[in-house]
Write a protein that holds these residues in place. Sequence first.
Motif, PDB file in Angstrom:
ATOM      1  N   GLY A 337       1.323  -0.919   0.154  1.00 37.72           N
ATOM      2  CA  GLY A 337       0.135   0.030   0.425  1.00 37.72           C
ATOM      3  C   GLY A 337       1.110   0.834   0.106  1.00 37.72           C
ATOM      4  O   GLY A 337       0.265   2.195   0.755  1.00 37.72           O
ATOM      5  N   ALA A 338       1.568   1.446  -0.301  1.00 32.60           N
ATOM      6  CA  ALA A 338       3.429   2.455  -0.203  1.00 32.60           C
ATOM      7  C   ALA A 338       3.029   2.870  -1.217  1.00 32.60           C
ATOM      8  O   ALA A 338       3.512   2.348  -2.337  1.00 32.60           O
ATOM      9  CB  ALA A 338       3.959   2.083   0.296  1.00 32.60           C
ATOM     10  N   THR A 339       2.336   4.352  -1.484  1.00 30.22           N
ATOM     11  CA  THR A 339       2.652   5.138  -2.804  1.00 30.22           C
ATOM     12  C   THR A 339       2.510   6.886  -2.425  1.00 30.22           C
ATOM     13  O   THR A 339       2.505   6.597  -1.127  1.00 30.22           O
ATOM     14  CB  THR A 339       1.049   4.957  -3.272  1.00 30.22           C
ATOM     15  N   ASN A 340       2.940   7.862  -2.856  1.00 31.27           N
ATOM     16  CA  ASN A 340       2.887   8.733  -2.784  1.00 31.27           C
ATOM     17  C   ASN A 340       2.585   9.771  -4.141  1.00 31.27           C
ATOM     18  O   ASN A 340       2.708   8.906  -5.146  1.00 31.27           O
ATOM     19  CB  ASN A 340       4.908   9.326  -2.264  1.00 31.27           C
ATOM     20  N   GLU A 341       2.972  10.725  -3.915  1.00 33.32           N
ATOM     21  CA  GLU A 341       2.105  12.009  -5.566  1.00 33.32           C
ATOM     22  C   GLU A 341       3.405  11.296  -6.133  1.00 33.32           C
ATOM     23  O   GLU A 341       2.706  11.241  -7.524  1.00 33.32           O
ATOM     24  CB  GLU A 341       2.263  12.839  -4.614  1.00 33.32           C
ATOM     25  N   GLN A 342       4.272  11.254  -6.392  1.00 29.99           N
ATOM     26  CA  GLN A 342       5.808  11.379  -7.209  1.00 29.99           C
ATOM     27  C   GLN A 342       4.987   9.725  -7.589  1.00 29.99           C
ATOM     28  O   GLN A 342       5.670   9.631  -9.091  1.00 29.99           O
ATOM     29  CB  GLN A 342       6.564  11.208  -6.744  1.00 29.99           C
ATOM     30  N   VAL A 343       4.788   8.806  -7.457  1.00 22.82           N
ATOM     31  CA  VAL A 343       5.098   7.170  -7.593  1.00 22.82           C
ATOM     32  C   VAL A 343       3.125   7.330  -8.320  1.00 22.82           C
ATOM     33  O   VAL A 343       3.643   7.055  -9.908  1.00 22.82           O
ATOM     34  CB  VAL A 343       4.726   6.047  -6.704  1.00 22.82           C
ATOM     35  N   ARG A 344       2.670   8.102  -8.045  1.00 24.78           N
ATOM     36  CA  ARG A 344       1.055   7.972  -8.737  1.00 24.78           C
ATOM     37  C   ARG A 344       0.814   8.914  -9.698  1.00 24.78           C
ATOM     38  O   ARG A 344       1.014   9.091 -10.998  1.00 24.78           O
ATOM     39  CB  ARG A 344       0.239   8.948  -7.528  1.00 24.78           C
ATOM     40  N   SER A 345       2.641   9.815 -10.275  1.00 23.02           N
ATOM     41  CA  SER A 345       2.260  10.877 -11.007  1.00 23.02           C
ATOM     42  C   SER A 345       2.637   9.910 -12.654  1.00 23.02           C
ATOM     43  O   SER A 345       2.542  10.668 -13.169  1.00 23.02           O
ATOM     44  CB  SER A 345       3.190  12.315 -11.134  1.00 23.02           C
ATOM     45  N   ILE A 346       3.132   9.271 -12.726  1.00 27.35           N
ATOM     46  CA  ILE A 346       3.383   8.218 -13.328  1.00 27.35           C
ATOM     47  C   ILE A 346       2.275   6.725 -14.471  1.00 27.35           C
ATOM     48  O   ILE A 346       2.104   6.061 -15.215  1.00 27.35           O
ATOM     49  CB  ILE A 346       4.266   6.920 -13.408  1.00 27.35           C
ATOM     50  N   MET A 347       1.608   7.017 -12.937  1.00 24.80           N
ATOM     51  CA  MET A 347      -0.018   5.731 -13.242  1.00 24.80           C
ATOM     52  C   MET A 347      -0.967   6.684 -14.723  1.00 24.80           C
ATOM     53  O   MET A 347      -1.120   7.560 -14.312  1.00 24.80           O
ATOM     54  CB  MET A 347      -0.462   5.664 -11.788  1.00 24.80           C
ATOM     55  N   THR A 348      -1.375   5.182 -15.634  1.00 23.78           N
ATOM     56  CA  THR A 348      -2.014   5.656 -16.413  1.00 23.78           C
ATOM     57  C   THR A 348      -3.016   5.440 -15.870  1.00 23.78           C
ATOM     58  O   THR A 348      -4.205   5.104 -16.698  1.00 23.78           O
ATOM     59  CB  THR A 348      -1.795   5.542 -17.264  1.00 23.78           C
ATOM     60  N   ILE A 349      -3.044   3.814 -14.602  1.00 27.00           N
ATOM     61  CA  ILE A 349      -4.976   3.229 -14.626  1.00 27.00           C
ATOM     62  C   ILE A 349      -4.569   3.997 -12.666  1.00 27.00           C
ATOM     63  O   ILE A 349      -3.584   4.277 -12.030  1.00 27.00           O
ATOM     64  CB  ILE A 349      -5.070   1.773 -14.557  1.00 27.00           C
ATOM     65  N   PRO A 350      -5.992   3.762 -12.623  1.00 25.11           N
ATOM     66  CA  PRO A 350      -6.582   3.841 -10.785  1.00 25.11           C
ATOM     67  C   PRO A 350      -5.280   2.796 -10.195  1.00 25.11           C
ATOM     68  O   PRO A 350      -5.515   1.702 -10.247  1.00 25.11           O
ATOM     69  CB  PRO A 350      -7.964   3.589 -10.407  1.00 25.11           C
ATOM     70  N   SER A 351      -5.308   3.816  -8.994  1.00 32.52           N
ATOM     71  CA  SER A 351      -4.820   2.882  -7.762  1.00 32.52           C
ATOM     72  C   SER A 351      -5.090   2.411  -6.512  1.00 32.52           C
ATOM     73  O   SER A 351      -5.987   3.226  -5.966  1.00 32.52           O
ATOM     74  CB  SER A 351      -2.968   3.685  -7.518  1.00 32.52           C
ATOM     75  N   ILE A 352      -4.965   1.223  -6.225  1.00 35.24           N
ATOM     76  CA  ILE A 352      -5.697   0.736  -5.617  1.00 35.24           C
ATOM     77  C   ILE A 352      -5.690   0.165  -4.063  1.00 35.24           C
ATOM     78  O   ILE A 352      -4.678  -0.824  -3.982  1.00 35.24           O
ATOM     79  CB  ILE A 352      -6.771  -0.228  -5.913  1.00 35.24           C
ATOM     80  N   LEU A 353      -6.343   1.070  -3.180  1.00 36.33           N
ATOM     81  CA  LEU A 353      -5.418   0.083  -1.876  1.00 36.33           C
ATOM     82  C   LEU A 353      -7.197  -1.047  -1.466  1.00 36.33           C
ATOM     83  O   LEU A 353      -7.522  -1.753  -2.120  1.00 36.33           O
ATOM     84  CB  LEU A 353      -5.749   0.931  -0.657  1.00 36.33           C
TER      85      LEU A 353
END
Length: 418
Positions: A337-353
């Motif tokens: 479940g480890a994520t931050n804004e920098q990690v999510r900035s490269i995502m093109t699909i939703p991040s799910i916890l």
Amino acid sequence: MKKLLPYMLFLIAIIGFMTGQQSAGAEGSVVIHKVIQDTVILEEPSASSTELAELAKNSFVTVTKASKGWAYIQTLGQEGYVKSDVLAKVKPKGYLLAAKGGTTLFTAPSQHAQKIGHLYEGRILFVYGTAPGGWSFVQYGEDVGYIATNTLKKPTAIKQQINAKDGAVLRLTASPSGEILGTLANKTIVQSYTTLAGWTYVEAGEQQGYIKAAELTDILNRQVYNKGKPVAKGESKRVALTFDDGPSAKVTPQILAILKKYNAKATFFMIGQNVASHQAVVQQVYQDGHEIGNHTWNHQNLVSLPMVAVKQQVAQTSNAIYAAIGQYPTVFRPPYGATNEQVRSIMTIPSILWSIDTLDWKHHNPDKILAYVRANVQDGSIILMHDIHQTTANGLENVLLYLQKQGYEFVTVSEILQ
């Protein structure tokens, strides 16, 4: 009466498309109809005209023009007039062709019928109806006919947005030469279903077709979701069962069998190196109608990695999933479940916890899995489990039984977010 059609054609009339035809329902195009009662094809629009052939109930035909109570129709090897009141317009539904390597298109619902051609996997087909024996009547571009129903899968939608200054050209097929159906304006919100060789099938209201994948941007990629959207009053409560860290050659097939028994859909967040090692299991997950998510290549804590390594973890896994099933993953779950804004900035699909952590990885106790679910479940819950532990497979059926008795519907993560 002229008996010109053999038995299979007498039973099912197939479409003979005109040159330059558009998708069903498009302005000025030919339109597919279903025959709602046995009738005959006539040479002229008159009850006293010469009868050309019989046309059976539940056949599909193409109407090319209609006026004054008559319709001019086409079937394979035959065309003529029928009364308009024996026809009903059919609204198609989009389904994903999921069979590995694609499937054969036939003129009639039988493997002994004439072969029309081959349809390739990953395409969205318009499905107009079914025929006995497990067949569906479909259209892709100008190709129409019958394919086996079990090669089709209901696609998962992802909400995206048009990102093209002058709008995105909507085409009938996934090709720059595909017939133009219209243009979707910049910033239009669409539901996207599948990407094929740089083209994405989308729906926006009544408009549907293919646009360039590069002209889409995801509107969910910077957000993290740990629960789903509550249902409207009077609708069934929903939960999303999720399984991490697989696939496992031993445990995942057991879990699939239990899910099938209860007609339950789930989301599997897969480790890339396991995908590469167990492609057949990945394919079975996909063919059973479950959603597949990206869980990185080897379960690294992304927050502690340089961004180039994060990109590699995600991209390598997505490519492995595509190599297995011909589709990219639709959701992402960061390890731990480890994520931050920098990690999510490269995502093109939703991040799910998740809403409920069953801790199956820690206690390895089937009864405790159910206890965690009973104590915490509510409408919209996303439940975390792992398909690499035998004890999880052992406890799954009791979880499904309990939730079923409580009135819950089992859906994928993408479905529960909408």
